[in-house]
Scaffold this motif. Structure first.
Motif, PDB file in Angstrom:
ATOM      1  N   MET A 101      11.567  82.036  76.414  1.00 59.03           N
ATOM      2  CA  MET A 101      12.782  82.400  75.487  1.00 59.03           C
ATOM      3  C   MET A 101      13.054  83.892  75.655  1.00 59.03           C
ATOM      4  SD  MET A 101      12.765  82.854  71.264  1.00 59.03           S
ATOM      5  CE  MET A 101      14.176  83.693  70.363  1.00 59.03           C
ATOM      6  N   CYS A 102      14.314  83.895  76.243  1.00 56.27           N
ATOM      7  CA  CYS A 102      14.970  85.305  76.613  1.00 56.27           C
ATOM      8  C   CYS A 102      15.014  86.068  75.155  1.00 56.27           C
ATOM      9  CB  CYS A 102      16.307  85.177  76.993  1.00 56.27           C
ATOM     10  SG  CYS A 102      16.985  86.813  77.482  1.00 56.27           S
ATOM     11  N   THR A 103      14.548  87.382  75.250  1.00 52.36           N
ATOM     12  CA  THR A 103      14.531  88.111  73.902  1.00 52.36           C
ATOM     13  C   THR A 103      16.163  88.667  73.646  1.00 52.36           C
ATOM     14  OG1 THR A 103      13.988  90.196  75.152  1.00 52.36           O
ATOM     15  CG2 THR A 103      12.349  88.809  74.107  1.00 52.36           C
ATOM     16  N   HIS A 104      17.068  88.529  74.511  1.00 52.44           N
ATOM     17  CA  HIS A 104      18.532  88.795  74.071  1.00 52.44           C
ATOM     18  C   HIS A 104      18.942  87.892  72.988  1.00 52.44           C
ATOM     19  CE1 HIS A 104      23.039  88.643  75.262  1.00 52.44           C
ATOM     20  NE2 HIS A 104      22.763  89.721  74.579  1.00 52.44           N
ATOM     21  N   ARG A 105      19.211  86.504  73.416  1.00 47.62           N
ATOM     22  CA  ARG A 105      19.890  85.868  72.421  1.00 47.62           C
ATOM     23  C   ARG A 105      19.174  84.526  72.363  1.00 47.62           C
ATOM     24  NH1 ARG A 105      25.610  86.738  73.215  1.00 47.62           N
ATOM     25  NH2 ARG A 105      26.115  84.517  72.869  1.00 47.62           N
ATOM     26  N   GLY A 106      17.999  84.418  73.059  1.00 49.38           N
ATOM     27  CA  GLY A 106      17.257  83.220  72.760  1.00 49.38           C
ATOM     28  C   GLY A 106      17.254  82.052  73.930  1.00 49.38           C
ATOM     29  N   ALA A 107      17.896  82.545  75.008  1.00 47.81           N
ATOM     30  CA  ALA A 107      18.153  81.279  75.848  1.00 47.81           C
ATOM     31  C   ALA A 107      16.668  81.034  76.662  1.00 47.81           C
ATOM     32  CB  ALA A 107      19.149  81.570  77.037  1.00 47.81           C
ATOM     33  N   ARG A 108      16.560  79.647  77.226  1.00 43.80           N
ATOM     34  CA  ARG A 108      15.734  79.337  78.020  1.00 43.80           C
ATOM     35  C   ARG A 108      15.614  80.160  79.026  1.00 43.80           C
ATOM     36  NH1 ARG A 108      14.528  73.361  79.803  1.00 43.80           N
ATOM     37  NH2 ARG A 108      16.420  73.984  81.163  1.00 43.80           N
ATOM     38  N   THR A 121      15.272  85.664  85.688  1.00 46.21           N
ATOM     39  CA  THR A 121      16.344  86.186  85.290  1.00 46.21           C
ATOM     40  C   THR A 121      16.838  85.085  84.518  1.00 46.21           C
ATOM     41  OG1 THR A 121      16.706  87.635  87.400  1.00 46.21           O
ATOM     42  CG2 THR A 121      18.758  86.915  86.143  1.00 46.21           C
ATOM     43  N   CYS A 122      17.335  85.516  83.345  1.00 40.95           N
ATOM     44  CA  CYS A 122      17.998  84.677  82.289  1.00 40.95           C
ATOM     45  C   CYS A 122      19.073  84.191  82.873  1.00 40.95           C
ATOM     46  CB  CYS A 122      18.064  85.476  80.854  1.00 40.95           C
ATOM     47  SG  CYS A 122      18.960  84.232  79.693  1.00 40.95           S
ATOM     48  N   PRO A 123      19.367  82.863  82.757  1.00 43.25           N
ATOM     49  CA  PRO A 123      20.615  82.073  83.288  1.00 43.25           C
ATOM     50  C   PRO A 123      21.760  82.717  82.399  1.00 43.25           C
ATOM     51  CG  PRO A 123      19.155  80.678  82.298  1.00 43.25           C
ATOM     52  CD  PRO A 123      18.435  81.787  82.314  1.00 43.25           C
ATOM     53  N   TYR A 124      21.808  83.087  81.212  1.00 50.70           N
ATOM     54  CA  TYR A 124      22.978  83.379  80.196  1.00 50.70           C
ATOM     55  C   TYR A 124      23.364  84.587  80.722  1.00 50.70           C
ATOM     56  CZ  TYR A 124      25.387  82.294  75.745  1.00 50.70           C
ATOM     57  OH  TYR A 124      26.127  81.872  74.877  1.00 50.70           O
ATOM     58  N   HIS A 125      22.721  85.863  80.538  1.00 51.50           N
ATOM     59  CA  HIS A 125      23.507  87.172  80.911  1.00 51.50           C
ATOM     60  C   HIS A 125      22.612  88.076  81.783  1.00 51.50           C
ATOM     61  CE1 HIS A 125      24.160  85.819  76.555  1.00 51.50           C
ATOM     62  NE2 HIS A 125      25.289  85.944  76.892  1.00 51.50           N
ATOM     63  N   ALA A 126      21.662  87.053  82.377  1.00 52.86           N
ATOM     64  CA  ALA A 126      20.770  87.972  83.481  1.00 52.86           C
ATOM     65  C   ALA A 126      20.069  89.190  82.846  1.00 52.86           C
ATOM     66  CB  ALA A 126      21.964  88.638  84.766  1.00 52.86           C
ATOM     67  N   TRP A 127      19.505  89.011  81.853  1.00 51.22           N
ATOM     68  CA  TRP A 127      18.207  89.911  81.433  1.00 51.22           C
ATOM     69  C   TRP A 127      17.266  89.479  82.256  1.00 51.22           C
ATOM     70  CZ3 TRP A 127      17.400  92.036  75.863  1.00 51.22           C
ATOM     71  CH2 TRP A 127      18.468  92.426  75.406  1.00 51.22           C
ATOM     72  N   THR A 128      16.699  90.446  82.951  1.00 46.70           N
ATOM     73  CA  THR A 128      15.446  90.228  83.803  1.00 46.70           C
ATOM     74  C   THR A 128      13.778  90.424  83.234  1.00 46.70           C
ATOM     75  OG1 THR A 128      16.756  90.170  85.701  1.00 46.70           O
ATOM     76  CG2 THR A 128      14.666  90.496  86.302  1.00 46.70           C
TER      77      THR A 128
HETATM   78  S1  FES Z   1      20.248  85.235  76.191  1.00 43.93           S
HETATM   79 FE1  FES Z   1      19.203  85.972  78.039  1.00 43.93          FE
HETATM   80  S2  FES Z   1      20.471  87.300  78.841  1.00 43.93           S
HETATM   81 FE2  FES Z   1      21.644  86.590  77.213  1.00 43.93          FE
END
Ligand code: FES
Ligand code: FE2
Length: 399
Positions: A101-108, A121-128
């Protein structure tokens, strides 16, 4: 003093000697009484939720084999009891597990499967993130606003790699000691040497309630009947159960050990000592086979979406990767045969059994004195379900 390996081998020999004793005497181990399990435990929604939360979300589970993540940078992403998990082999060689779970908004963070990655790298907004779980880069950071990256690492789950298997506890706040939970059983499993074994094949099966399915793995009573055509009718229907905490090994009365009686431990073949079924509570069964070389099938059970369903992943591990065509074919034949046995015999029976449980025909089903493994299993399931968070670790204190 004996080393850990010599000690666990001598435990294996004690087991064989006990199997021999029963074989000679024509006896088996029996429970004190016949045990009833109320049928609702196999279909009631509330009970099912409790088991998911209190067993699968609180106890360490075997989520992976070392064979799947052998090298630095290897990872495995999977779902277990509704929790999406990412397991990584970090730079130091240590295995870590996280909520996927990405710590930005929770995407897988990463899709299910195994692979190699030095960053995620998160597929939603690319936090890595790094395999160590650190947040290493924020996309368009100047626009996002200042954050302390050290507060946005992935959420780590308690993990232990032992005996070539990887245990993960799905509750990030768990303080249950995984070693204590294993009750010394891992040192016996370690005799297999799975840490260097090769993963040859996997398959997934849909089955009945996870306990209906698991009951079958703890049961030799059915072998010459349900598996009479596949395994043969002279396979024997008697089991002898050996317990380490909630974990159970199935031996059987066996006179063939007499040839080793009185010999030095080194003379006893470890490979044969490991035959039979090794279960790891609450959801694993390991069975040894020969086919393309020495191999085991590890079955990993998870509750499904509803009480009446489960999902089983089976891993066909081989001591050596088959290096000749004929060994590859043999391994494939063996695995196909096991697919048939589990799918067409065990799970087909279990799925039809499941439909009978909630029709009001019977209030309970029964486990005989000869089905001690099932009795032990259901008692442990109840004990874990009933234990408060505070009392849970006390169940696994050996004294
Ligand atoms: S939810 Fe992962 S970068 Fe936004
Ligand atoms: Fe079976």
């Amino acid at each position: 003093m004996l080393g850990e390996s010599a000690m666990s081998k001598s435990q294996l020999i004690d087991i064989a000697l006990n199997d021999l004793k029963h074989g000679r005497a024509g006896t088996m181990q029996l429970a004190d009484e016949i045990y009833k399990v109320p049928v609702e435990k196999y279909y009631d929604q509330d009970r099912f939720e409790l088991e998911r939360r209190r067993i699968f979300r609180r106890l360490p589970l075997v989520l992976a084999t070392t064979a799947e993540l052998r090298e630095v940078g290897d990872y495995k992403a999977m779902e277990a009891a509704g929790v999406q998990v990412l397991i990584t082999r970090t730079k130091s060689g240590v295995v870590k597990a996280f909520v996927n779970m990405c710590t930005h908004r929770g995407a897988r963070l990463t899709a299910e499967g195994c692979g190699k990655a030095y960053k995620f790298t998160c597929p939603y907004h690319a936090w890595t993130f790094s395999p160590e779980g650190d947040l290493v880069a924020v996309y368009a950071e100047q626009d996002f606003g200042a954050i302390d990256k050290s507060e946005f690492g992935l959420t780590e789950l308690p993990t232990l790699e032992k005996a070539g298997l990887i245990w993960v506890t799905l509750n990030p706040k768990s303080d249950l000691d995984i070693e204590a939970f294993l009750s010394g059983y891992d040192s016996l499993l370690d005799q297999f040497g799975f840490a260097s074994w090769h993963l040859q094949a996997t398959q997934t099966l849909e089955g009945p309630n996870w306990k209906v399915a698991y009951d079958g793995y703890l049961d030799y009573y059915h072998l010459p009947i349900l598996h009479g055509k596949s395994f043969g009718t002279d396979i024997g229907n008697q089991a002898i159960y050996y317990s380490w905490g909630p974990h159970q090994h199935l031996g059987r009365p066996d006179t063939s050990w007499s040839e080793y009686e009185g010999l030095e431990p080194e003379a006893w073949p470890t490979e044969r000592l490991l035959q039979g079924v090794w279960t790891i509570f609450p959801h694993i069964s390991i069975a040894s086979f020969q086919g393309g070389g020495r191999s085991v099938m590890i079955s990993q059970l998870f509750p499904g979406e509803t009480p009446e369903t489960s999902r089983t992943v089976q891993y066909y591990l081989m001591e050596n990767a088959p290096d000749k065509d004929e060994l590859v074919d043999e391994a494939k034949d063996q695995f196909d045969f096991l697919k048939f046995v589990v799918g067409e015999e065990d799970y087909a029976t279990g799925n039809a059994l499941q439909k009978n449980l909630d029709v009001g025909a019977r209030d309970y089903i029964v486990f005989g004195k000869n089905e001690l493994g099932g009795q032990n299993f259901h008692k442990w399931v109840d004990a874990v379900v009933e234990a408060s968070d505070e009392d849970l670790p006390k169940l696994f204190q050996t004294g």
